[in-house]
Scaffold this motif. Structure first.
Motif, PDB file in Angstrom:
ATOM      1  N   ALA A  87       0.843  -1.189   0.000  1.00  0.00           N
ATOM      2  CA  ALA A  87       0.000   0.000   0.000  1.00  0.00           C
ATOM      3  C   ALA A  87       0.885   1.248   0.000  1.00  0.00           C
ATOM      4  O   ALA A  87       2.039   1.205   0.449  1.00  0.00           O
ATOM      5  CB  ALA A  87      -0.908   0.005   1.223  1.00  0.00           C
ATOM      6  N   GLY A  88       0.350   2.346  -0.505  1.00  0.00           N
ATOM      7  CA  GLY A  88       1.120   3.578  -0.576  1.00  0.00           C
ATOM      8  C   GLY A  88       0.983   4.425   0.674  1.00  0.00           C
ATOM      9  O   GLY A  88       0.342   4.040   1.655  1.00  0.00           O
ATOM     10  N   TYR A  89       1.665   5.566   0.672  1.00  0.00           N
ATOM     11  CA  TYR A  89       1.488   6.625   1.677  1.00  0.00           C
ATOM     12  C   TYR A  89       1.758   6.175   3.105  1.00  0.00           C
ATOM     13  O   TYR A  89       1.036   6.562   4.031  1.00  0.00           O
ATOM     14  CB  TYR A  89       0.076   7.203   1.556  1.00  0.00           C
ATOM     15  N   GLY A  90       2.753   5.313   3.284  1.00  0.00           N
ATOM     16  CA  GLY A  90       3.146   4.933   4.632  1.00  0.00           C
ATOM     17  C   GLY A  90       2.267   3.883   5.269  1.00  0.00           C
ATOM     18  O   GLY A  90       2.429   3.569   6.448  1.00  0.00           O
ATOM     19  N   GLU A  91       1.363   3.319   4.488  1.00  0.00           N
ATOM     20  CA  GLU A  91       0.512   2.266   5.048  1.00  0.00           C
ATOM     21  C   GLU A  91       1.015   0.880   4.651  1.00  0.00           C
ATOM     22  O   GLU A  91       0.248  -0.088   4.591  1.00  0.00           O
ATOM     23  CB  GLU A  91      -0.943   2.504   4.619  1.00  0.00           C
ATOM     24  N   ASP A  92       2.304   0.795   4.398  1.00  0.00           N
ATOM     25  CA  ASP A  92       2.940  -0.464   3.996  1.00  0.00           C
ATOM     26  C   ASP A  92       3.416  -1.265   5.204  1.00  0.00           C
ATOM     27  O   ASP A  92       3.454  -0.760   6.334  1.00  0.00           O
ATOM     28  CB  ASP A  92       4.136  -0.144   3.090  1.00  0.00           C
ATOM     29  N   ALA A  93       3.776  -2.481   4.946  1.00  0.00           N
ATOM     30  CA  ALA A  93       4.207  -3.400   6.016  1.00  0.00           C
ATOM     31  C   ALA A  93       5.513  -2.966   6.656  1.00  0.00           C
ATOM     32  O   ALA A  93       5.769  -3.266   7.827  1.00  0.00           O
ATOM     33  CB  ALA A  93       4.349  -4.812   5.445  1.00  0.00           C
ATOM     34  N   TYR A  94       6.371  -2.270   5.897  1.00  0.00           N
ATOM     35  CA  TYR A  94       7.700  -1.926   6.428  1.00  0.00           C
ATOM     36  C   TYR A  94       7.617  -0.765   7.407  1.00  0.00           C
ATOM     37  O   TYR A  94       8.340  -0.742   8.408  1.00  0.00           O
ATOM     38  CB  TYR A  94       8.669  -1.621   5.278  1.00  0.00           C
ATOM     39  N   ALA A 116       5.053  -0.281   9.259  1.00  0.00           N
ATOM     40  CA  ALA A 116       4.486  -0.934  10.444  1.00  0.00           C
ATOM     41  C   ALA A 116       5.574  -1.678  11.221  1.00  0.00           C
ATOM     42  O   ALA A 116       5.639  -1.615  12.459  1.00  0.00           O
ATOM     43  CB  ALA A 116       3.372  -1.893  10.027  1.00  0.00           C
ATOM     44  N   GLU A 117       6.421  -2.361  10.488  1.00  0.00           N
ATOM     45  CA  GLU A 117       7.562  -3.104  11.049  1.00  0.00           C
ATOM     46  C   GLU A 117       8.479  -2.140  11.818  1.00  0.00           C
ATOM     47  O   GLU A 117       8.841  -2.385  12.979  1.00  0.00           O
ATOM     48  CB  GLU A 117       8.318  -3.685   9.847  1.00  0.00           C
ATOM     49  N   ILE A 141       3.992   7.142  15.558  1.00  0.00           N
ATOM     50  CA  ILE A 141       5.244   7.384  14.823  1.00  0.00           C
ATOM     51  C   ILE A 141       4.950   7.656  13.351  1.00  0.00           C
ATOM     52  O   ILE A 141       4.155   6.951  12.729  1.00  0.00           O
ATOM     53  CB  ILE A 141       6.201   6.187  14.999  1.00  0.00           C
ATOM     54  N   HIS A 142       5.579   8.713  12.830  1.00  0.00           N
ATOM     55  CA  HIS A 142       5.402   9.102  11.432  1.00  0.00           C
ATOM     56  C   HIS A 142       6.775   9.311  10.797  1.00  0.00           C
ATOM     57  O   HIS A 142       7.670   9.841  11.447  1.00  0.00           O
ATOM     58  CB  HIS A 142       4.593  10.401  11.334  1.00  0.00           C
ATOM     59  N   TYR A 143       6.887   8.935   9.517  1.00  0.00           N
ATOM     60  CA  TYR A 143       8.167   9.029   8.831  1.00  0.00           C
ATOM     61  C   TYR A 143       8.118  10.121   7.774  1.00  0.00           C
ATOM     62  O   TYR A 143       7.201  10.142   6.937  1.00  0.00           O
ATOM     63  CB  TYR A 143       8.517   7.689   8.185  1.00  0.00           C
ATOM     64  N   VAL A 144       9.084  11.027   7.818  1.00  0.00           N
ATOM     65  CA  VAL A 144       9.141  12.087   6.817  1.00  0.00           C
ATOM     66  C   VAL A 144      10.564  12.206   6.273  1.00  0.00           C
ATOM     67  O   VAL A 144      11.486  11.546   6.770  1.00  0.00           O
ATOM     68  CB  VAL A 144       8.665  13.434   7.392  1.00  0.00           C
ATOM     69  N   ALA A 201       4.429   8.856  -1.712  1.00  0.00           N
ATOM     70  CA  ALA A 201       3.592   7.800  -2.285  1.00  0.00           C
ATOM     71  C   ALA A 201       4.203   6.440  -1.947  1.00  0.00           C
ATOM     72  O   ALA A 201       3.530   5.534  -1.480  1.00  0.00           O
ATOM     73  CB  ALA A 201       3.460   7.985  -3.793  1.00  0.00           C
ATOM     74  N   LYS A 202       5.505   6.293  -2.183  1.00  0.00           N
ATOM     75  CA  LYS A 202       6.192   5.053  -1.814  1.00  0.00           C
ATOM     76  C   LYS A 202       6.792   5.205  -0.416  1.00  0.00           C
ATOM     77  O   LYS A 202       8.012   5.259  -0.237  1.00  0.00           O
ATOM     78  CB  LYS A 202       7.277   4.726  -2.849  1.00  0.00           C
ATOM     79  N   GLY A 203       5.914   5.263   0.558  1.00  0.00           N
ATOM     80  CA  GLY A 203       6.336   5.419   1.942  1.00  0.00           C
ATOM     81  C   GLY A 203       7.236   4.279   2.389  1.00  0.00           C
ATOM     82  O   GLY A 203       7.993   4.406   3.352  1.00  0.00           O
ATOM     83  N   ARG A 204       7.161   3.163   1.693  1.00  0.00           N
ATOM     84  CA  ARG A 204       8.022   2.016   1.971  1.00  0.00           C
ATOM     85  C   ARG A 204       9.492   2.408   2.004  1.00  0.00           C
ATOM     86  O   ARG A 204      10.287   1.780   2.703  1.00  0.00           O
ATOM     87  CB  ARG A 204       7.810   0.952   0.893  1.00  0.00           C
ATOM     88  N   LEU A 205       9.857   3.429   1.207  1.00  0.00           N
ATOM     89  CA  LEU A 205      11.249   3.893   1.169  1.00  0.00           C
ATOM     90  C   LEU A 205      11.709   4.304   2.562  1.00  0.00           C
ATOM     91  O   LEU A 205      12.872   4.103   2.937  1.00  0.00           O
ATOM     92  CB  LEU A 205      11.346   5.070   0.185  1.00  0.00           C
ATOM     93  N   LEU A 206      10.824   4.891   3.347  1.00  0.00           N
ATOM     94  CA  LEU A 206      11.161   5.278   4.711  1.00  0.00           C
ATOM     95  C   LEU A 206      11.018   4.093   5.659  1.00  0.00           C
ATOM     96  O   LEU A 206      11.850   3.878   6.541  1.00  0.00           O
ATOM     97  CB  LEU A 206      10.263   6.445   5.154  1.00  0.00           C
ATOM     98  N   GLY A 207       9.987   3.308   5.446  1.00  0.00           N
ATOM     99  CA  GLY A 207       9.750   2.156   6.320  1.00  0.00           C
ATOM    100  C   GLY A 207      10.871   1.135   6.270  1.00  0.00           C
ATOM    101  O   GLY A 207      11.347   0.669   7.326  1.00  0.00           O
TER     102      GLY A 207
END
Lengths: 342, 342, 342, 342
Positions: free
Chosen positions: A29-36, A38-39, A55-58, A234-240
Motif C-alpha cells: 500500500a502507498g502513503y506509509g501504510e505499507d508493512a515496512y 508498520a515493522e 510514529i510518522h516518517y518524513v 507515495a512510496k512510503g516504503r522507502l522510509l519504512g
C-alpha cells in the motif's frame, strides 16, 4: 579530496540499502501504510518502551520541524529556542512561513534551561505579544553538545509546570545517545519530551526522520498535516524499509557509535597538540580551534567548514564524521595535524 | 492479491536502483549540488532542447505543486484548474495552505481549454475577488486523458495573451508522452508551458519529480523556496542518481511505454466484451465500466479502485499499470473478465 | 486620574469630527472610492510634492505594517528592524503570521544605520537562510528619537545600493516632523523612503493611517491586499474625511506641535530637577528617569507606563502627550515633580 | 443621482454619532478596554440572554470572518458554505489567505441545510482531502433570504451531531431579525449557533461588527488573534460607543426595520406591475426582474447593481435600502416604475 564537511556526503549504510533492495518487488500500500513502516514502528515502539506512541516518517529535518511545530501551535503562539537553534537560522524561515514567530535566547553551549526560558515567559505578558507555547531543543545540539539526564528532566518538569510543550530535534540523536558521556535512552526521550524525532538522514539512511509523538493529546490528524505540506511519500516504503533496517539489531546505535569513535580519534589528535575546542568534543561534530597555518595546510587535502574566526591567527573548524568515515581518512587527517609545527 | 490500484505499489526499476547503488560510497556535496543532479539536469536539458531551462528535484507531486504555485503567485492571486484537478481535491488543501484560492471549472474530460477559462477571467473583475494568475493542467489528466499538440498550443497562446502562467503537472507525464495517440515531446512542453514537472515516483523511481522552469523570469531564488518548505533533501543525490538513470538511454520512456502497453492489453479485454469506458483508454490509467457481478468477482482476486457508481448495476473502476506490471497479472485479470457471463 | 499613558486616550480632534459630521448624509461610493478619500489624497500628494505617489487609507499601524510588508516580500524574504521595532515585539507576530521572518539588530537609540545592517546582509549568504529584503524603521522611533536628514539619506542610499526596500512606520510621524530638532519634511520622506505611512490614530483622528507608496514598481494591486486582509472599510469615507481634515490648513502639523510642546514643558520640569532621561526628549514621548519615591507619588494622581527599572532606586517612565493634553494636566503633573524632595 | 446600490452609502445614524461625540473628550483605556465597549457588551449580553458569551468588536465583515474562521480551524480543516457565500467569492480569498480551503455547495436560495452538507462530509473521507470543520451561513443571505427558526435549529442540531461548528455571518442581521416573516431573536442565535456576528456597518454605524462567541470552548485567546491580524483598534471606543448606542432603546432594530419597510414599499411597486423577483423580497435587499427598457430608464436617475442577466429582454437588479433611505427617494423610484409601459 576527502570531506569531513557533514554526515550526509555518502549514500546509505549497506544494511539499510539491503532491506530496500530485498523488498523492492513486493507490492505494498502507498502513503506509509505499507508493512515496512508498520515493522519499523513496532521496532521503535519496543525500543522506546511505549507501544502507545504515534510514529510518522518524513523526508528531512526541516520538514519534520515545520510539520510538528505548525501542528502544535495556534496562529498567535510561538516557539522558544537557542540562538544557535537550527529552526532559528538555518531553515530559511520555515517556521515563520507557517505563521509562527521563533523566539531566541542566547545559550553558550547551545542548550536551553529553565533559567534561560523564564525571562521570555515573563516578558510575554499580554495580547500585544506572541504567546510562547513550545520549547525547541536539539540533541546533539548544533554545536555538538548533549543534554544530561538531569538537564532534560528539569527542563521537562519546568515545561509541564508552565504549560509549555517540549519538542526535541533529533537530527543527530544517534550520535547523542551513543556519546561516551551520554546518560539518556530512547525511553528517556519518550518520558521527558512531548514529541521528538529520530534522525535517519545523518545516521545511515538515504533520507528519513521518524517523528515520535509521546503526548498524543497535543497533535491529532497528523497525517492530514503531512499530506498538506507535501511530505507524504507515495512510496512510503522507502522510509519504512530504512527505519526497519536501522532498528533491527541496533544498527542505528552501531552506526552512530562508529561516527562518534572516529570523531573522538580526531579530537584526541588535536588534544595531543594542545589545541582547544569551541565546545567539548563528545559527539560526531567536533569544533577544534586551529592556527591559520594549519588550517591552510588541512584545506589542501580535506574539505570541512570554517565555523568561526577566533582571532587574527586562529579559526574554529567543524569536523563531522558519519557511518562512512574510514580509518584511513582519519589517519591521513591526523597525520597532517601531527606534522604541524606551530 | 495482485494490485492494479496505483503505479506506486512496488519500489524502483532495477536500472534506477543500480545507479543509486553504484554511486553509494562516492562522497558528494549535499542539497542537490552533487554530480548526479548535474548529470540528470544535462540529460533532461538535452532532451528538452533547452540548456537554459532551470531544473530542480523534489520528493513528490503535491510538494512540486505547492512549491511551484506558491512561488508563482502574490498573496491575492489564484490558480485555475479543472474540478478533477489533483490540487483541487486530493492534496488536503496544500495550495490553500500556502494562502491561495484554487478556482475550479467543470471539464468533462479533465482538460482545460480557453473557452472554459474565459468566463472565470471575465467574472473576476475587481479587488473584491481573487486575481486569476496561473492555469494548472495535468498530462495525463487525473482521468487518464491526454492533451493533443493543438490543444496545448492553443491553451498556451491564450494564457500568454491574457498574462496567465501555464503550469503542467506531469506526475504521469511519461505515460502521456508514450501514449499511442500522443503528439507531444518534452521539447514541446518546454515550448508550450511556462513550467512543468516530470514525474518520477509514478514512473520507476523510488521518489522524485523534476521541476522544469522554462520561463525563468517567473521564479527566482527557487532553492530558497524549496528549503523553506522542507523539500531540500540533504542527500539530494538520491534524486539525482534516479533521474540520471531514467534519462539514460530513454529508460523513462521505455518504462512508461511498458505501463501503457499493459493498460492497452487490459483495455482490449474489456472492449472485446463490449464494455464501455468513462474516458477513452489511452494511458496507464483506464476506467472501464463493469457490471457489478463482474466487479464482485474481480475483487476476489485483485485490488483496484472503484471510481464511481454509474447506475444500479454498473460501476466504473480504475486500473493502473506501471513499470512493474507483469504479463501474468494482466493475463490472470483478463481471464476473469473473459469468463464473465453478463 | 489623568492619563499620560498614550496618545489615543481621547477621541478625535474637533475639526476632524466636524468634517465627518458635515458630510454624514452625502451619499458616496464605498470602499475608499469616495470623494473625501480623493480629497485627502490630493492634499497629501501636494504636501509631498509628488502627485504620482499612491495613497491608501487603513485603520491602524499593525494593519499598515502587515499589509505593506507582506505585499513587498516573497515568502522566503525577511525584514530587518531594530530590536525595539514595533513589528518585532508589539504586534503579536503579525509579520510572521504573514509568513515572514523579522530579523532584529540591537540599536541603542532605536534607529537603524548602514553599519548596523551590513553584518545582517553579510551573514545571510545562501538559501539555508532567509533573504533580507526590507528595512523597517520608525520615526519617531518607539523610544521617542527622530532621524536626521543625513541619517535618512545615508540609510536610503545604502538600501538602494543593496537592493533593499526602505519602509518607514510613521505612527508618530506628526510628532517627528514637528520636533524642534527635526530637519525632515513629508517631501523628504517621499524622496528618501520607498514607502511610508502617515499616522492619524495617534495624531488627532479616530483611527486611520495613510500609506504612501512612492516607488510604485514595488507594490501592485494593493487594493487586493487590503481587501484580502480585511482592511478595506465599506464606509471608507470615515478615513477620507479625517485625513482631508488633517491636511486642510496643516491641522496635522498643528496638532502634533501641540503634543510636542506639552511634552517639552514636561521635560523641562524634570530637567530643572536634574533628572536624566533614557533618550533625549524631542518628541511627544519622553522617558524621564525618576526616583522610586517620586514614582509612587506620581502614580497616586496620574496614569503612565513604567518603561524599565534602571536600578534599585530609579525607574524610567514613559509620558505621552497628544492633541488633547491640557495645560492644566501638565501643570498639575509638574507641580508634583517640583514638590518632590529627593 | 440617488443610490440604492448598498447600505453603506451614507455615514452613521445621528444617534450613533451623538454618543461618539458626547464621549469624545473622556479619557479611556485603549484597545477595546474602554467603558463604552463594556457598556455595549452588557447591553448585547442582556439582549442575547447570555451574560457568559464573549463579545469582540472589529471593523468589518471580511475582517470578522477571517478572524473567526482562522481561529476555529487547524491548518488542514475547511469551511463549508453556499456558492453564493460572501467568503467564497467576495472576500478576495481572505479565508484561503489564512490557509484554509472554502468548500462550496450549490444552494438556490443561498441557505445551507443538512441535506446539502451531508454529501460534502461523506466525500471528505481521508487525509488526502481537507477535513470539513466549520459551517458558514449568513442571515440575511447574500441574496436577501432569511432562515426560519426551524431551519436554523435543524442545521445546528445536525452540526452538533457531526462535530461541525456553526458560524453565522450577520453583516445584515438587523434586517433579518426585523423582516416581517422572521421568527428568530438574538437569543435564538445564541442558542442555535456557536459563533455569530452582529453587523453594524450596514445598519447605522460608521463601521463595526460585534462578534459573539457563545461556545467559548472553541476559541481561546481571541484578542491575540485580533491584534495579530491588525484588527485591534487603538481607539476601540470608536466601536464601543457605536454599539452602545445601537443597543440602547433597540435602535439597532428600529434602524433595520426602517430599511426593511422601505424595501417592502419598493417591492410592492414591482409586484403591482406584475414583475417577478429572483428571490422573494423579505429584507433590505430585493432582487426584482425588470424589462431592459425599464432598466435603462431607471439608470438615468438611480444607481444600483445589475445582478444578473435573465434573458435577452430581462435583467435582475439589486436594490438595497438602509437607515438613511428617504421616503422621497423611494417615491421617486416607484414613480418611474409605475410610469413604465411594458
Amino acid at each position: 579530496m576527502y570531506s569531513f564537511k557533514n554526515d550526509y556526503s555518502e549514500g546509505a549504510h549497506p544494511k539499510v540499502l539491503a532491506h530496500l533492495l530485498d523488498t523492492n518487488l513486493v507490492q505494498q500500500a502507498g502513503y506509509g501504510e505499507d508493512a515496512y513502516c508498520a515493522e519499523a514502528t513496532a521496532l521503535i515502539q519496543q525500543k522506546i518502551g511505549n507501544t502507545d506512541s504515534e510514529i510518522h516518517y518524513v523526508s528531512g529535518g526541516t520538514q519534520a520541524n515545520l510539520l510538528v511545530l505548525s501542528a502544535l501551535m495556534k496562529p498567535f503562539e510561538a516557539v522558544i529556542c537557542a540562538e544557535s537553534g537550527h529552526i532559528a537560522v538555518h531553515e530559511t524561515g520555515a517556521i515563520e512561513a507557517t505563521g509562527h514567530k521563533v523566539l531566541t535566547v542566547s545559550a553558550e553551549d547551545g542548550k536551553l534551561t529553565p533559567a534561560l526560558i523564564k525571562p521570555v515567559i515573563a516578558y510575554h505578558s499580554d495580547e500585544h505579544m506572541v504567546l510562547p507555547r513550545v520549547v525547541y531543543i536539539s540533541n546533539t545540539t548544533e554545536i555538538g553538545t548533549i543534554y544530561s539526564k538531569k538537564e532534560l528532566q528539569e527542563l521537562y518538569a519546568y515545561c509541564q509546570a508552565q504549560g509549555l510543550i517540549l519538542y526535541l530535534d533529533g537530527a543527530r540523536l544517534g550520535s547523542a545517545l551513543t556519546a561516551a558521556s551520554n546518560e539518556l535512552t530512547l525511553a528517556d526521550l519518550s518520558a521527558f519530551t512531548d514529541i521528538f524525532y529520530i534522525g535517519g538522514t545523518k545516521n545511515g539512511a538515504l533520507l528519513g526522520e521518524a517523528i515520535v509523538i509521546n503526548n498524543k493529546m497535543l497533535i491529532t490528524h497528523f497525517r492530514f498535516s503531512i499530506k498538506q505540506r507535501g511530505a507524504l511519500l507515495a512510496k512510503g516504503r522507502l522510509l519504512g524499509t530504512q527505519f526497519s533496517a536501522l532498528f533491527t539489531n541496533d544498527l542505528f546505535f552501531e552506526i552512530a557509535q562508529h561516527a562518534n569513535q572516529q570523531a573522538m580519534v580526531l579530537a584526541r589528535g588535536f588534544q595531543e597538540k594542545g589545541f582547544k575546542f569551541l565546545t567539548e568534543p563528545v559527539s560526531n561534530q567536533i569544533f577544534p580551534i586551529v592556527p591559520n597555518t594549519l588550517l591552510s595546510r588541512l584545506q589542501e587535502d580535506f574539505d570541512f567548514h570554517c565555523w568561526q574566526k577566533i582571532d587574527q591567527e586562529h579559526t574554529c573548524i567543524r569536523l563531522v564524521t558519519s557511518w562512512a568515515t574510514t580509518d584511513q581518512a582519519v589517519a591521513d587527517f591526523l597525520q597532517v595535524v601531527a606534522d604541524h609545527k606551530g
